[in-house]
Write a protein that holds these residues in place. Structure first.
Motif, PDB file in Angstrom:
ATOM      1  N   GLU A 264       0.809  -1.250  -0.096  1.00  0.00           N
ATOM      2  CA  GLU A 264      -0.077   0.094  -0.112  1.00  0.00           C
ATOM      3  C   GLU A 264       0.660   1.297   0.040  1.00  0.00           C
ATOM      4  O   GLU A 264       0.389   2.273  -0.594  1.00  0.00           O
ATOM      5  N   THR A 408      -4.932  -1.528   2.980  1.00  0.00           N
ATOM      6  CA  THR A 408      -5.549  -1.784   1.624  1.00  0.00           C
ATOM      7  C   THR A 408      -5.896  -0.673   0.796  1.00  0.00           C
ATOM      8  O   THR A 408      -5.837   0.538   1.135  1.00  0.00           O
ATOM      9  N   GLY A 411     -10.674   1.001   1.347  1.00  0.00           N
ATOM     10  CA  GLY A 411     -10.988   0.282   2.534  1.00  0.00           C
ATOM     11  C   GLY A 411     -12.350   0.526   3.075  1.00  0.00           C
ATOM     12  O   GLY A 411     -13.408   0.883   2.317  1.00  0.00           O
TER      13      GLY A 411
END
Length: 697
Positions: A264, A408, A411
């Motif tokens: 990420e 992530t 999200g």
RNA sequence: GGGCCCGUAGCUCAAACGGAUAGAGCAUCGGAUUUCUAAUCCGAGGGUUGCAGGUUCGAUUCCUGCCGGGCCUACCA
């Protein structure tokens, strides 16, 4: 309470001296602990005051003693040669405060703190080196929380690095596994063990033929780029291994709040945001000539220019033909063995007039950013200085319902707020000092001096194996290795003690003891007790060494349950509990139910032979004091020492004073109170170390 | 080469800011009224704190130099 009195005393003495000698610049008051209880409970050395006050230390001490007046909780002072002011605590005052569990009003400490620890590469099983990291980190988190701080626990996951690539290479090119087969394996209970071997296999495969390294490079590239079969596989493997790490650490009651991943950091363009700011502020500069041509580097002005460029090396360097060997092994920071690269001077390339010869390369000449660069971006995010955020989703739910989140791209809408902390501790072993300092320096040069000051590298030494331990594990050692004082753990070589194995072994060995001692107890209960003992032994073992010391791991020491160990301290609590059980009393509620008469307490704590019991009370009063010390020094070992000393004092007390058979009812109550207070404080201290106490042992 | 860390009892480690007689555990040896469980307790032996200087009332601690060991010092992570 001890801490409260210490602070009060220092303040009062300081105020007194300032008032008595106005206009004189005085050194700070230092409060020490006298070597023996007979001397008192605090000692103030007055030597440093002799010069500014132009008076003998003994005289100053005498003046303070006679003129300072009463202080709550302090019974008296004594002047001791060669220049100490020894101070006695009012014993019954402290006893009453402790029995009532009185706490001084807590300071209000605003702002969230962050502790980053573990950060195990998700490509193999966790080993003893990771255990030291996680146990130190988790204990530090508990210390901060005990002191009333709000703390987030983060575990940085490097899921796009070479180490993951190596396992992917192993599965695809050596083991020739299909995706379905790998998926099946990843569901196995100890998939991380499987990867452990695959990783070692891949490393051997590269050694067999250096051309195999091109496969790794291609794999790594695919993982970084994302969005293909290879990167999916990497994701599958690293996620499965990561889950295993969380399970392993959960066995030791170690939990995380958030798992930021390198993938990420890359894909949410944290680096680009950081890069812009780094360029704006002139922290990075572009190099257009010399060995770092085409790179963005950070100069390290406070470093001496490297002398290795002197002498014969210059001549080698001048024609620029000698390149650093590219095949040199990269360091796996999960790895405690040094990469065997050539000694300095054999393969050095540098130009005499290279202005950035000592600079740290942040962006490579091919435009990709290195690890330190990503770390700078990550740390800007931590302090809320980046202007970007992760996406978040739930990843792992602990049996106690606690939720661990992971980074992530897109999200969930509702998520806790991470980052924006006022203080950050990175629990990383000492080998990363250089890199950590670079990150701190970068923050400072960006103009974030405040953040830089609150970024602490919580550094500690490695865990290594004694040659004997390595032999026990069945590793063939070379003669050179046998002659060394220790052997580094090496994930790459598959060489080390796995965390789960060690824990299993500890549980097994504790279980044998418990089975023998408590045959009447149910098997589940015995297993539960054995587990608590095993965790106690392991956590204490990792905490009892001070941070700089290298732990030479040895099964004999680690598996010991006697002497200076966790079980020793746990056992002291069990004994205390057992006294109450035998007396038909509730250990937990006892202190609330009893009303101690101050005069009696004073009597029992002041008699001629009472120093030994007082010492126990005094030690019991120090939990907060020790916790504060641990935090200030980032040294959890002080707490381990304290718990051991408290247990030791208790055991001596236990042996000398039969309690249930005590004929004097008032004295019996007093002794029971003593036991209850010590028990409570010992349980607290152990809890901060992440050690719980079984009901029986 | 440079930076950082380490060197204390046979072994593994303590000793906060320079402080009072350098402490524990393990190992060895000798003991503990069969008691709140001995995963405990008591005792003994074991030290020129790597070496040499310096700073001062005082140095295991600070400084300098040696000796010995470790880590870091890559466009790796």
């Amino acid at each position: 309470m001890y801490r409260h009195l210490e602070q009060l005393l220092a303040r009062r003495v300081s105020e007194y001296l300032q008032g008595r000698y106005p206009g004189v610049t005085l050194p700070a008051i230092v409060v020490e602990q006298p070597p023996k209880v007979e001397l008192g409970d605090f000692a103030i050395p007055l030597f440093p005051f002799a010069k500014p006050l132009r008076s003998a230390p003994l005289k100053i001490a005498e003046v303070v003693r006679t003129e300072i007046g009463p202080i709550e909780g302090i019974a008296g002072m004594q002047v001791a040669p060669p220049g100490y002011l020894n101070v006695r605590i009012d014993r019954s005052w402290l006893a009453a405060a402790l029995a009532a569990d009185q706490k001084p009003a807590a300071e209000i400490l605003a702002g969230k703190m962050l502790v980053e620890h573990s950060s195990i590469n998700p490509n193999k099983a966790a080993h003893i080196g990771h255990l030291r990291n996680a146990i130190l980190g988790d204990t530090f988190v508990r210390l901060l929380r005990y002191a009333g701080r709000e703390v987030d626990v983060q575990n940085y996951i490097d899921n796009t690095g070479v180490q993951v690539a190596d396992v992917v290479v192993g599965f695809i090119h050596i083991e020739k596994k299909s995706r379905a087969e790998i998926e099946e394996l990843a569901r196995q209970p100890r998939f991380d063990y499987y990867c452990w071997d695959v990783y070692a296999q891949a490393s051997r495969w590269y050694e067999e033929d250096k051309k195999n390294l091109t496969v790794r490079a291609a794999t790594l590239h695919a993982i970084e780029a994302g969005n293909d079969e290879t990167s999916d596989l990497a994701e599958l493997i690293s996620t499965a291994v990561l889950k295993r790490h969380l399970e392993t650490m959960d066995r030791l009651d170690i939990e995380y709040d958030f798992l930021p991943r390198e993938s990420e950091i890359l894909r949410l363009h944290f680096w680009e945001a950081a890069f812009t700011k780094l360029k704006e502020k002139g922290v990075l500069s572009y190099v257009d000539a010399g060995k770092n041509a085409g790179c963005w580097v950070m100069d390290r002005p406070n470093k001496e220019r490297d002398d290795r460029l002197e002498g014969p090396l210059r001549e080698i360097a001048e024609d620029g033909t000698l390149d650093r060997l590219v095949e040199e092994e990269e360091i796996d920071l999960d790895d405690d063995s040094p990469a065997d690269y050539e000694s300095w001077g054999d393969n050095e390339t540098a130009s005499e007039d290279d202005l950035h010869a000592n600079a740290k390369v942040i962006v490579r000449s091919n435009g990709t950013v290195g690890y330190v660069g990503k770390d700078i971006a990550y740390h800007m995010w931590k302090f809320g200085l980046l202007g970007r955020d992760f996406g978040y989703r739930k990843f792992f739910r602990y049996p106690n319902e606690h939720e661990c989140w992971i980074s992530t791209i897109d999200g969930e809408k509702d998520h806790p707020h991470f980052g924006d902390v006022v203080e950050n501790y990175n629990v990383i072993d000492v080998r990363q000092s250089e890199a950590q300092n670079t990150v701190i320096e970068a923050l400072r040069e960006l103009g974030h001096g405040e953040a830089a000051d609150h970024l602490t590298h919580f550094s500690y030494g490695m865990v290594v194996l004694t040659p004997q331990c390595a032999a026990e594990l069945g590793y063939d050692l070379t003669d050179e290795e046998k002659s060394r004082p220790w052997i580094g753990v090496s994930g790459r070589k598959g060489f080390g003690v796995k965390a789960d194995d060690l824990l299993d072994q500890l549980i097994l060995s504790a279980k044998k003891e418990v089975d023998g001692r408590h045959p009447q107890a149910g098997d589940d209960d015995r297993r539960q007790i054995a587990t608590q003992i095993a965790i106690g032994a392991l956590r204490y073992f990792m905490l009892k060494y001070t941070k700089p010391s290298v732990i030479a791991f040895d099964f004999k020491d680690a598996l010991s349950f006697e002497g200076e160990t966790g079980p020793y301290a746990q056992y002291a609590v069990v004994r205390a509990t057992s006294i109450f059980r035998k007396a038909g009393l509730e250990a937990e509620g006892f202190l609330g139910s009893i009303g101690l008469d101050a005069a009696d307490v004073a009597k029992y704590l002041s008699s001629a032979d009472a120093d030994e019991i007082w010492e126990l009370w005094l030690a019991a009063s120090k939990t907060s004091y020790v916790v504060a010390q641990c935090i200030a020094a980032t040294e959890p070992a002080y707490l381990a020492k304290h718990a051991f000393q408290l247990a030791q004092l208790f055991n001596t007390f236990y042996h000398r004073h039969p309690i249930l058979s005590e004929p004097d009812e008032k004295r019996k109550q007093f002794l029971l109170t003593t036991v209850a207070v010590v028990r409570r404080e010992l349980i607290r201290a152990l809890a901060v170390m992440g050690i719980s106490v079984p009901p029986i042992m």
